[in-house]
Design a protein around this motif. Structure first.
Motif, PDB file in Angstrom:
ATOM      1  N   ASN A 192      -9.344  45.482  30.764  1.00 13.12           N
ATOM      2  CA  ASN A 192      -8.837  46.757  31.297  1.00 13.12           C
ATOM      3  C   ASN A 192      -9.606  47.948  30.750  1.00 13.12           C
ATOM      4  O   ASN A 192     -10.072  47.908  29.624  1.00 13.12           O
ATOM      5  CB  ASN A 192      -7.347  46.911  30.935  1.00 13.12           C
ATOM      6  CG  ASN A 192      -6.506  45.829  31.569  1.00 13.12           C
ATOM      7  OD1 ASN A 192      -6.501  45.668  32.775  1.00 13.12           O
ATOM      8  ND2 ASN A 192      -5.803  45.062  30.756  1.00 13.12           N
ATOM      9  N   GLN A 207      -5.275  42.187  41.149  1.00 10.56           N
ATOM     10  CA  GLN A 207      -5.937  42.398  39.864  1.00 10.56           C
ATOM     11  C   GLN A 207      -7.437  42.154  40.001  1.00 10.56           C
ATOM     12  O   GLN A 207      -7.906  41.558  40.970  1.00 10.56           O
ATOM     13  CB  GLN A 207      -5.384  41.422  38.826  1.00 10.56           C
ATOM     14  CG  GLN A 207      -5.642  39.965  39.188  1.00 10.56           C
ATOM     15  CD  GLN A 207      -5.203  38.995  38.116  1.00 10.56           C
ATOM     16  OE1 GLN A 207      -5.169  39.307  36.939  1.00 10.56           O
ATOM     17  NE2 GLN A 207      -4.854  37.781  38.539  1.00 10.56           N
ATOM     18  N   GLN A 208      -8.171  42.619  38.988  1.00  9.41           N
ATOM     19  CA  GLN A 208      -9.591  42.327  38.879  1.00  9.41           C
ATOM     20  C   GLN A 208      -9.775  41.048  38.057  1.00  9.41           C
ATOM     21  O   GLN A 208      -9.114  40.860  37.032  1.00  9.41           O
ATOM     22  CB  GLN A 208     -10.323  43.488  38.210  1.00  9.41           C
ATOM     23  CG  GLN A 208     -10.279  44.789  39.010  1.00  9.41           C
ATOM     24  CD  GLN A 208     -11.108  44.683  40.278  1.00  9.41           C
ATOM     25  OE1 GLN A 208     -12.326  44.626  40.231  1.00  9.41           O
ATOM     26  NE2 GLN A 208     -10.443  44.674  41.420  1.00  9.41           N
ATOM     27  N   GLU A 223      -7.019  40.465  34.576  1.00 13.05           N
ATOM     28  CA  GLU A 223      -6.015  41.373  34.014  1.00 13.05           C
ATOM     29  C   GLU A 223      -4.722  40.651  33.677  1.00 13.05           C
ATOM     30  O   GLU A 223      -3.948  41.104  32.826  1.00 13.05           O
ATOM     31  CB  GLU A 223      -5.756  42.512  34.995  1.00 13.05           C
ATOM     32  CG  GLU A 223      -6.975  43.415  35.200  1.00 13.05           C
ATOM     33  CD  GLU A 223      -6.729  44.477  36.248  1.00 13.05           C
ATOM     34  OE1 GLU A 223      -6.262  45.570  35.856  1.00 13.05           O
ATOM     35  OE2 GLU A 223      -6.998  44.224  37.447  1.00 13.05           O
ATOM     36  N   THR A 224      -4.463  39.523  34.350  1.00 15.86           N
ATOM     37  CA  THR A 224      -3.298  38.703  34.022  1.00 15.86           C
ATOM     38  C   THR A 224      -3.716  37.241  33.985  1.00 15.86           C
ATOM     39  O   THR A 224      -4.727  36.836  34.553  1.00 15.86           O
ATOM     40  CB  THR A 224      -2.157  38.858  35.036  1.00 15.86           C
ATOM     41  OG1 THR A 224      -2.548  38.310  36.295  1.00 15.86           O
ATOM     42  CG2 THR A 224      -1.742  40.314  35.193  1.00 15.86           C
ATOM     43  N   THR A 259     -11.437  41.235  43.476  1.00 19.40           N
ATOM     44  CA  THR A 259     -10.020  41.570  43.531  1.00 19.40           C
ATOM     45  C   THR A 259      -9.269  40.379  44.101  1.00 19.40           C
ATOM     46  O   THR A 259      -9.585  39.905  45.199  1.00 19.40           O
ATOM     47  CB  THR A 259      -9.774  42.807  44.396  1.00 19.40           C
ATOM     48  OG1 THR A 259     -10.475  43.928  43.845  1.00 19.40           O
ATOM     49  CG2 THR A 259      -8.283  43.138  44.455  1.00 19.40           C
ATOM     50  N   ARG A 295       0.092  39.480  30.524  1.00 21.65           N
ATOM     51  CA  ARG A 295      -0.801  40.610  30.708  1.00 21.65           C
ATOM     52  C   ARG A 295      -1.899  40.493  29.644  1.00 21.65           C
ATOM     53  O   ARG A 295      -1.636  40.579  28.459  1.00 21.65           O
ATOM     54  CB  ARG A 295      -0.031  41.924  30.543  1.00 21.65           C
ATOM     55  CG  ARG A 295      -0.879  43.173  30.578  1.00 21.65           C
ATOM     56  CD  ARG A 295      -1.556  43.422  31.906  1.00 21.65           C
ATOM     57  NE  ARG A 295      -0.628  43.464  33.034  1.00 21.65           N
ATOM     58  CZ  ARG A 295      -0.991  43.711  34.282  1.00 21.65           C
ATOM     59  NH1 ARG A 295      -2.278  43.923  34.561  1.00 21.65           N
ATOM     60  NH2 ARG A 295      -0.100  43.713  35.255  1.00 21.65           N
ATOM     61  N   ILE A 326      -2.306  38.519  42.084  1.00 17.68           N
ATOM     62  CA  ILE A 326      -1.694  38.057  40.838  1.00 17.68           C
ATOM     63  C   ILE A 326      -0.802  36.861  41.152  1.00 17.68           C
ATOM     64  O   ILE A 326      -0.014  36.885  42.106  1.00 17.68           O
ATOM     65  CB  ILE A 326      -0.878  39.183  40.183  1.00 17.68           C
ATOM     66  CG1 ILE A 326      -1.812  40.297  39.714  1.00 17.68           C
ATOM     67  CG2 ILE A 326      -0.048  38.656  39.015  1.00 17.68           C
ATOM     68  CD1 ILE A 326      -1.098  41.497  39.131  1.00 17.68           C
TER      69      ILE A 326
END
Length: 329
Positions: A329, A4-5, A103-104, A22, A36, A25
């Protein structure tokens, strides 16, 4: 997807640096929940952490963001299941645990609150930690006997996230709200939120005596320092101050006389580790009877993870107002 970013913050031999990277997760362990992230927000503490100008992070590297809202993807906690809409604020997020600028988000399930049905993730993060803190401040005032009959409530740092939401809540509770703001261009906005009057910092009544003329029935103070001391000297008997911020300094030079002779209360507001029953109830109230009438007007900007550094600089320079949304996102 296994990566994820995320907006990562580093402090090492090369100094402070922060930016989008990056990363993997996280895998939820017993008691954890993987969320999420749909939205987060920018708070003053986030700006201090992201720029390295405040010692607010305990370990590095760390994903920033002290709040987030989203949907449960995986749960190892008995209270949560995939598909649940949740809100995460406070506890160890962006302090000693990865936060919501990703992102998470993987956190202990005990840190989460259920998303009220009347809110979605974007609305929840327009409120965010700032709105939750404002609600906690109002709650503490009411529990300690604050009522409109004591006189007007002063809100310092009125154009910030906590201040503007506090004005809206207090106005709905029939308090006369006086906002302190030096930003002339925002006076109409503050009036529309519910402020009956807006004054500049230099218009605050004061003096150097331990007790001055009683002017305010109570206050929500987002500044601290000399301004907070000044308010203690001008508070009406049995009034209360909810103390939240420290942008004006951490020292408090006052006397015990307002506390003894006028019986005022100084109420510290720590929104980080509020117990679950109160946490859930405050979010319920923010979604119902304390809900700002025009919530969207509180959101002054919306950025992605790459836009965070510029927002941090503007916030610390006093060039922002209201709430700034972060959409990962």
């Amino acid at each position: 997807m296994t990566q994820q970013q995320a907006f990562r913050i580093h402090q090492d031999d090369d100094g402070h640096r922060a930016g989008v990277e990056t990363i993997d997760i996280a895998t939820p362990q017993t008691g954890d929940v993987l969320v999420r992230v749909s939205a987060s927000s920018v708070n003053y503490k986030d700006a201090l952490a992201g720029t390295g100008r405040g010692k607010v992070i305990k370990r590095f590297p760390l994903t920033g963001g002290i709040d987030a809202a989203g949907i449960v993807e995986h749960s190892e906690h008995p209270c949560w299941k995939p598909g649940d809409a949740v809100i995460a604020t406070g506890f160890g997020m962006a302090f000693d645990h990865d936060g919501g600028y990703a992102e998470t988000l993987c956190v202990p399930g005990d840190w989460l609150a259920p998303m009220p049905k009347a809110l979605d993730a974007r609305q929840a993060m327009i409120l965010g930690t700032a709105g939750f803190t404002a609600a906690l401040a109002v709650h503490r005032l009411l529990v300690n006997g604050q009522h409109p009959g004591l006189g007007p409530i002063l809100v310092t740092g009125a154009s910030g996230g906590v201040g503007c939401i506090a004005i809206s809540i207090l106005a709905q509770l029939d308090f006369e709200v006086v906002a302190v703001s030096s930003k002339q261009a925002l006076h109409d906005w503050l009036t529309n939120l519910g402020a009956s009057r807006i004054i500049g910092r230099d218009e605050l009544p004061g003096g150097e005596r331990p007790l001055e003329k009683a002017v305010w029935g109570g206050a929500i103070d987002n500044v601290g320092g000399a301004m907070l001391a000044q308010i203690t000297r001008t508070l009406a008997p049995n009034g209360n101050i909810a103390s939240i911020g420290l942008a004006g300094g951490t020292a408090l030079e006052t006397t015990v006389m307002p506390f003894i002779l006028r019986g005022i209360g100084l109420l510290g507001c720590n929104s980080v580790d509020v117990p679950f029953p109160l946490r859930a109830d405050l979010w319920r109230r923010l979604a119902s009877d304390w809900h700002p009438a025009d919530l969207d007007t509180l959101a002054s900007d919306e950025v992605d993870l790459h836009g965070l550094p510029a927002v941090f600089e503007n916030m610390l320079a006093g060039k922002t107002h209201g709430r700034i949304l972060v959409m990962p996102n």
